[in-house]
Design an enzyme around this catalytic site. Structure first.
Site: not given
Ligand code: 5GP
Length: 174
Positions: A40, A95-96, A99, A101, A103, A127, A148, A161
């Site tokens: 992403g 990072e894209d 969410d 946190g 990852t 978020k 989302f 993407r």
């Molecule tokens: P975390 O580990 O912070 O929960 O997740 C990060 C990853 O979850 C992001 O790199 C992404 O791949 C995925 N992700 C979280 N929220 C979204 C969203 O709203 N849309 C998309 N497409 N991916 C998301």
């Protein structure tokens, strides 16, 4: 499903320009390794580095995956690692979206163990209401609500993407 524009392409371009200038100013000409988090983060990385044209840099990528069924324990594995050592180097993770946190917490831990000179995190989207572990990126493009989103690198099952904007998929029935 319909796609609603949440952040238009011109707003993204303006903000990415601001982030690039701020980041370059903070690095003050010191060489940096920009690390794109696959998949992403590639679109954001591609635009961000061109907003820092005078900044000496190299770019690399890494990939991480959180495993199904283990979300509660936060099991995240690095599935593709960096090609070079990062000890004594300035590193910026790109990072894209942040969410839960989980990852970036895991990636940051793994990279800090390698003793970089500095490690910063820049994310296009954040978020904060979804956090499961405390995580504060150094720079955020846009804070968004718990929705989302797709586009500008973000996917739904591999699709969307390549959209130049960030959109939200909403049901036709609404
Ligand atoms: P975390 O580990 O912070 O929960 O997740 C990060 C990853 O979850 C992001 O790199 C992404 O791949 C995925 N992700 C979280 N929220 C979204 C969203 O709203 N849309 C998309 N497409 N991916 C998301």
């Amino acid at each position: 499903m319909k796609l609603h524009t949440l952040i238009p392409a011109d707003a993204i371009a303006t903000r990415v320009g601001e982030l690039g200038r701020a980041l370059a100013a903070e690095l003050a000409g010191e060489p940096v390794l920009m690390v794109g988090v696959l998949t992403g983060g590639v679109v954001f990385l591609a635009d961000l580095i061109r907003a820092m044209p005078d900044q000496p840099m190299e770019i690399e990528f890494l990939a991480a995956r959180s495993y199904a069924g283990t979300e509660s324990t936060g099991t995240v594995h690095i599935t593709q690692d960096l090609a070079s050592p990062i000890a004594h180097r300035h590193v910026v993770l790109v990072e894209d979206i942040v969410d839960t946190g989980l990852t970036l917490t895991r990636i940051r831990e793994a990279l800090l163990a390698r003793r970089p000179r500095s490690l910063r995190v820049v994310t296009l989207l954040d978020k904060p209401s979804r956090r499961r572990v405390p995580f504060t990126p150094d720079w955020v493009g846009f804070e968004i609500e718990d929705r989302f989103v797709v586009g500008y690198g973000l996917d739904l099952d591999g699709a969307y993407r390549n959209l130049p904007y960030v959109g939200e998929l909403v049901s036709d029935e609404v």
